[in-house]
Design a protein around this motif. Structure first.
Motif, PDB file in Angstrom:
ATOM      1  N   ILE A  32      -6.508  12.640   1.290  1.00 15.14           N
ATOM      2  CA  ILE A  32      -6.173  13.553   0.183  1.00 15.14           C
ATOM      3  C   ILE A  32      -4.891  14.342   0.436  1.00 15.14           C
ATOM      4  CG2 ILE A  32      -8.553  13.747  -0.658  1.00 15.14           C
ATOM      5  CD1 ILE A  32      -8.783  16.454   0.640  1.00 15.14           C
ATOM      6  N   VAL A  33      -4.453  14.423   1.710  1.00 12.03           N
ATOM      7  CA  VAL A  33      -3.204  15.131   2.011  1.00 12.03           C
ATOM      8  C   VAL A  33      -2.027  14.427   1.336  1.00 12.03           C
ATOM      9  CG1 VAL A  33      -2.447  13.910   4.123  1.00 12.03           C
ATOM     10  CG2 VAL A  33      -2.056  16.381   3.890  1.00 12.03           C
ATOM     11  N   GLN A  34      -2.217  13.141   1.035  1.00 12.00           N
ATOM     12  CA  GLN A  34      -1.149  12.366   0.386  1.00 12.00           C
ATOM     13  C   GLN A  34      -1.092  12.621  -1.123  1.00 12.00           C
ATOM     14  OE1 GLN A  34      -1.355   8.149   1.846  1.00 12.00           O
ATOM     15  NE2 GLN A  34      -2.971   8.967   3.168  1.00 12.00           N
ATOM     16  N   ARG A  35      -2.016  13.426  -1.637  1.00  9.66           N
ATOM     17  CA  ARG A  35      -2.138  13.700  -3.073  1.00  9.66           C
ATOM     18  C   ARG A  35      -2.135  12.400  -3.876  1.00  9.66           C
ATOM     19  NH1 ARG A  35       2.563  18.154  -2.971  1.00  9.66           N
ATOM     20  NH2 ARG A  35       1.428  19.847  -1.989  1.00  9.66           N
ATOM     21  N   PRO A  36      -3.023  11.483  -3.523  1.00 12.98           N
ATOM     22  CA  PRO A  36      -3.025  10.196  -4.215  1.00 12.98           C
ATOM     23  C   PRO A  36      -3.572  10.339  -5.635  1.00 12.98           C
ATOM     24  CG  PRO A  36      -4.925  10.343  -2.775  1.00 12.98           C
ATOM     25  CD  PRO A  36      -4.127  11.602  -2.551  1.00 12.98           C
ATOM     26  N   ASP A  37      -3.133   9.442  -6.516  1.00 11.51           N
ATOM     27  CA  ASP A  37      -3.716   9.389  -7.860  1.00 11.51           C
ATOM     28  C   ASP A  37      -5.052   8.670  -7.809  1.00 11.51           C
ATOM     29  OD1 ASP A  37      -1.532  10.622  -8.875  1.00 11.51           O
ATOM     30  OD2 ASP A  37      -0.517   8.774  -9.503  1.00 11.51           O
ATOM     31  N   LEU A  38      -5.209   7.834  -6.781  1.00 14.69           N
ATOM     32  CA  LEU A  38      -6.415   7.009  -6.666  1.00 14.69           C
ATOM     33  C   LEU A  38      -6.902   7.053  -5.226  1.00 14.69           C
ATOM     34  CD1 LEU A  38      -8.358   4.783  -7.813  1.00 14.69           C
ATOM     35  CD2 LEU A  38      -6.619   3.115  -7.111  1.00 14.69           C
ATOM     36  N   LEU A  39      -8.179   7.399  -5.062  1.00 20.27           N
ATOM     37  CA  LEU A  39      -8.781   7.459  -3.730  1.00 20.27           C
ATOM     38  C   LEU A  39      -9.735   6.281  -3.579  1.00 20.27           C
ATOM     39  CD1 LEU A  39      -9.224   9.195  -1.145  1.00 20.27           C
ATOM     40  CD2 LEU A  39     -10.978  10.454  -2.413  1.00 20.27           C
ATOM     41  N   LEU A  40      -9.549   5.507  -2.511  1.00 21.49           N
ATOM     42  CA  LEU A  40     -10.380   4.325  -2.287  1.00 21.49           C
ATOM     43  C   LEU A  40     -11.156   4.531  -0.991  1.00 21.49           C
ATOM     44  CD1 LEU A  40      -7.579   1.748  -3.167  1.00 21.49           C
ATOM     45  CD2 LEU A  40      -9.514   2.396  -4.618  1.00 21.49           C
ATOM     46  N   LEU A  41     -12.474   4.495  -1.077  1.00 20.32           N
ATOM     47  CA  LEU A  41     -13.322   4.786   0.086  1.00 20.32           C
ATOM     48  C   LEU A  41     -14.169   3.561   0.404  1.00 20.32           C
ATOM     49  CD1 LEU A  41     -14.679   8.250  -1.202  1.00 20.32           C
ATOM     50  CD2 LEU A  41     -12.748   7.899   0.326  1.00 20.32           C
ATOM     51  N   ASP A  42     -14.035   3.037   1.626  1.00 19.39           N
ATOM     52  CA  ASP A  42     -14.825   1.861   1.999  1.00 19.39           C
ATOM     53  C   ASP A  42     -15.985   2.274   2.901  1.00 19.39           C
ATOM     54  OD1 ASP A  42     -15.827  -0.617   2.463  1.00 19.39           O
ATOM     55  OD2 ASP A  42     -14.009  -1.465   3.333  1.00 19.39           O
ATOM     56  N   PRO A  56       0.806  -1.224   0.000  1.00 13.98           N
ATOM     57  CA  PRO A  56       0.000   0.000   0.000  1.00 13.98           C
ATOM     58  C   PRO A  56       0.842   1.279   0.000  1.00 13.98           C
ATOM     59  CG  PRO A  56      -0.513  -1.410   1.907  1.00 13.98           C
ATOM     60  CD  PRO A  56       0.510  -2.127   1.103  1.00 13.98           C
ATOM     61  N   ASP A  57       1.964   1.266   0.731  1.00 16.15           N
ATOM     62  CA  ASP A  57       2.770   2.488   0.825  1.00 16.15           C
ATOM     63  C   ASP A  57       3.568   2.760  -0.439  1.00 16.15           C
ATOM     64  OD1 ASP A  57       3.993   0.095   1.558  1.00 16.15           O
ATOM     65  OD2 ASP A  57       5.685   1.161   2.481  1.00 16.15           O
ATOM     66  N   LYS A  58       3.646   1.766  -1.333  1.00 14.68           N
ATOM     67  CA  LYS A  58       4.380   1.947  -2.589  1.00 14.68           C
ATOM     68  C   LYS A  58       3.431   2.253  -3.757  1.00 14.68           C
ATOM     69  CE  LYS A  58       8.643   0.825  -1.226  1.00 14.68           C
ATOM     70  NZ  LYS A  58       8.344   0.768   0.220  1.00 14.68           N
ATOM     71  N   ARG A  59       2.136   2.382  -3.449  1.00 18.14           N
ATOM     72  CA  ARG A  59       1.167   2.688  -4.516  1.00 18.14           C
ATOM     73  C   ARG A  59       0.717   4.138  -4.398  1.00 18.14           C
ATOM     74  NH1 ARG A  59      -2.757  -2.606  -5.248  1.00 18.14           N
ATOM     75  NH2 ARG A  59      -1.068  -4.110  -5.042  1.00 18.14           N
ATOM     76  N   PRO A  60       0.389   4.767  -5.544  1.00 17.53           N
ATOM     77  CA  PRO A  60      -0.089   6.147  -5.476  1.00 17.53           C
ATOM     78  C   PRO A  60      -1.577   6.205  -5.137  1.00 17.53           C
ATOM     79  CG  PRO A  60       0.053   5.454  -7.752  1.00 17.53           C
ATOM     80  CD  PRO A  60       0.485   4.270  -6.920  1.00 17.53           C
ATOM     81  N   SER A  61      -1.979   5.432  -4.123  1.00 17.36           N
ATOM     82  CA  SER A  61      -3.393   5.408  -3.744  1.00 17.36           C
ATOM     83  C   SER A  61      -3.516   5.638  -2.242  1.00 17.36           C
ATOM     84  CB  SER A  61      -4.021   4.064  -4.123  1.00 17.36           C
ATOM     85  OG  SER A  61      -3.256   2.989  -3.605  1.00 17.36           O
ATOM     86  N   ALA A  62      -4.690   6.091  -1.814  1.00 14.79           N
ATOM     87  CA  ALA A  62      -4.960   6.263  -0.387  1.00 14.79           C
ATOM     88  C   ALA A  62      -6.347   5.725  -0.109  1.00 14.79           C
ATOM     89  CB  ALA A  62      -4.876   7.736  -0.002  1.00 14.79           C
ATOM     90  N   MET A  63      -6.488   5.061   1.043  1.00 12.32           N
ATOM     91  CA  MET A  63      -7.768   4.429   1.356  1.00 12.32           C
ATOM     92  C   MET A  63      -8.361   5.053   2.620  1.00 12.32           C
ATOM     93  SD  MET A  63      -8.524   0.389   1.368  1.00 12.32           S
ATOM     94  CE  MET A  63      -9.857  -0.385   2.279  1.00 12.32           C
ATOM     95  N   VAL A  64      -9.672   5.250   2.590  1.00  9.63           N
ATOM     96  CA  VAL A  64     -10.392   5.679   3.800  1.00  9.63           C
ATOM     97  C   VAL A  64     -11.200   4.488   4.277  1.00  9.63           C
ATOM     98  CG1 VAL A  64     -12.156   7.223   4.738  1.00  9.63           C
ATOM     99  CG2 VAL A  64     -10.497   8.096   3.084  1.00  9.63           C
ATOM    100  N   PHE A  65     -10.949   4.082   5.518  1.00  8.46           N
ATOM    101  CA  PHE A  65     -11.603   2.886   6.048  1.00  8.46           C
ATOM    102  C   PHE A  65     -12.965   3.235   6.627  1.00  8.46           C
ATOM    103  CE2 PHE A  65      -7.096   2.256   6.033  1.00  8.46           C
ATOM    104  CZ  PHE A  65      -6.954   0.995   5.503  1.00  8.46           C
TER     105      PHE A  65
END
Ligand SMILES: Nc1ncnc2c1ncn2[C@@H]1O[C@H](COP(=O)(O)OP(=O)(O)OP(=O)(O)O)[C@@H](O)[C@H]1O
Ligand SMILES: [Mg+2]
Length: 361
Positions: A157-167, A81-90
């Motif tokens: 979003i503070v991580q400026r991800p290319d992909l936002l994943l919301l669960d 996860p830390d090597k991907r340009p994505s961020a997840m909201v649990f």
């Protein structure tokens, strides 16, 4: 402090043939999805159908057995996860109770050793974006559920991800707040132009804010379409029943239909081969009730109004014909319980083994 601005070159997401077996059960099977850059796709399905499992594979928290995940054209299947340009909201926000909102949001930047001045600038910009700057120094327990949800979003979003994943980002909020926060999420997602996959089991939520909805059932995608298309042209009986309100009739021989000749022609005993795998589906707004005017149309089955459920500007009707109940809607002054009349069905769809076989397509 100014809020975050649009991503310069947003990346899309491509997922191919994802499969995951857990405890000898296939939880996700041959899952395929393309999300265009800047698009919001909802992953919609009933509890236990594999949504979280799929999202965790997109985020890198779970390794797929087969298939691949690409973000912005780069294969990240083997990356954590830390090597991907994505961020997840649990779903449960996972905010640290002993840290302030500011420190919670700063956390992913601190572990990446971002310089302190840049952290302050980026965290405040993210909090500004979600309208929470005034709570930067509050603890999570001292802000509302909606605000906690926004803090979790800011931390992504503070991580400026290319992909936002919301669960299921809204599941802990009450009904009114859910509607408000889902619009805020959509607004932020569009302002930042951020490619997003949002898991939900709430069809209203999925339909209201997504560009497209991927309907999932038992580990598989049944249909991916725009909300309008999904409602108008459900390709499977599952989608037809899961999205919006739908009458599913084992044999629609009791009603007239303008759109499907088999319905108008067939008598109940003229269909000896009708397999239980067959079903006919029609939306309540396509069930037209006409009060009896004295003259019955030839062949029409008399229908009785069993219940009237007022909604203000329209009423829901529960109609009964020969023991079969259908739901209808009526504008204006609704008929009264006990009234008789006839019913015409429009846009009847015929499903065989759960797959659209006739009617509107
Ligand atoms: N580590 C695991 N080992 C075995 N089975 C698992 C594991 N994780 C999930 N499952 C099973 O996989 C299925 C799908 O789980 P998942 O959490 O992906 O569903 P979901 O669609 O997110 O449901 P919900 O809407 O309730 O959150 C469930 O039946 C669950 O019990
Ligand atoms: Mg889940």
């Amino acid at each position: 402090m100014t809020p975050l601005t649009k991503t310069e070159t947003p990346s899309g997401l491509t997922v191919t043939a994802l499969t995951k077996v857990l405890s000898n059960r296939t939880i996700v099977e041959n899952f395929e999805l393309d999300v265009a850059a800047g698009e919001l796709v909802a992953l919609l399905g009933p509890s236990g159908c594999g949504k979280t499992t799929t999202l965790r594979m997109m985020a890198g928290f779970l390794e797929p057995d087969t298939g691949s995940v690409s973000i912005g054209g780069v294969d990240v299947t083997d990356k954590g996860p830390d090597k991907r340009p994505s961020a997840m909201v649990f779903q449960n926000y996972a905010l640290w109770p002993h840290l302030t909102v500011f420190k919670n949001v700063a956390f992913p930047l601190s572990i990446k050793r971002v310089p302190r001045a840049e952290i302050t600038q980026r965290v405040m910009a993210a909090l500004e974006t979600v309208n929470l700057a005034h709570h930067a120094h509050s603890r999570p327990a001292h802000i509302s559920g909606g605000e906690q949800q926004r803090a979790a979003l800011a931390r992504a979003i503070v991580q400026r991800p290319d992909l936002l994943l919301l669960d299921e980002p809204l599941s802990n909020l009450d009904a009114k707040l859910r509607v408000k926060v889902r619009e805020e999420i959509r607004d932020i997602q569009q302002r930042l132009g951020i490619t997003t996959v949002m898991v939900t089991h709430d069809q209203d939520e999925a339909m209201a804010i997504s560009d497209r909805v991927a309907v999932m059932n038992a580990g598989r995608i049944e249909q991916v379409s725009t909300p309008t298309e999904l409602y108008a042209n459900p390709r499977t009986l599952f989608v037809a029943s899961f999205i919006g309100s739908m009458n599913v009739l084992p044999a629609p021989t009791l009603f007239e239909s303008a759109s499907l000749s088999i319905v108008a022609d067939a008598a109940p005993d003229a269909m000896p081969d009708a397999a239980p795998a067959e079903a006919w589906a029609v939306r309540p707004e396509d069930v037209l009730f006409e009060p009896a005017s004295g003259v019955q149309r030839p062949g029409a089955t008399p229908v009785e109004v069993r219940r009237v459920l007022p909604h203000g500007h329209f009423s829901e009707l529960v109609l009964s014909a020969g023991g079969t109940e259908v739901r209808s809607v009526a504008g204006g002054t609704p008929p009264a319980v006990g009234d008789h009349g006839t019913v015409t069905l429009n846009n009847v769809r015929h499903y065989v083994d759960g797959i659209l076989a006739g009617g509107r397509a």
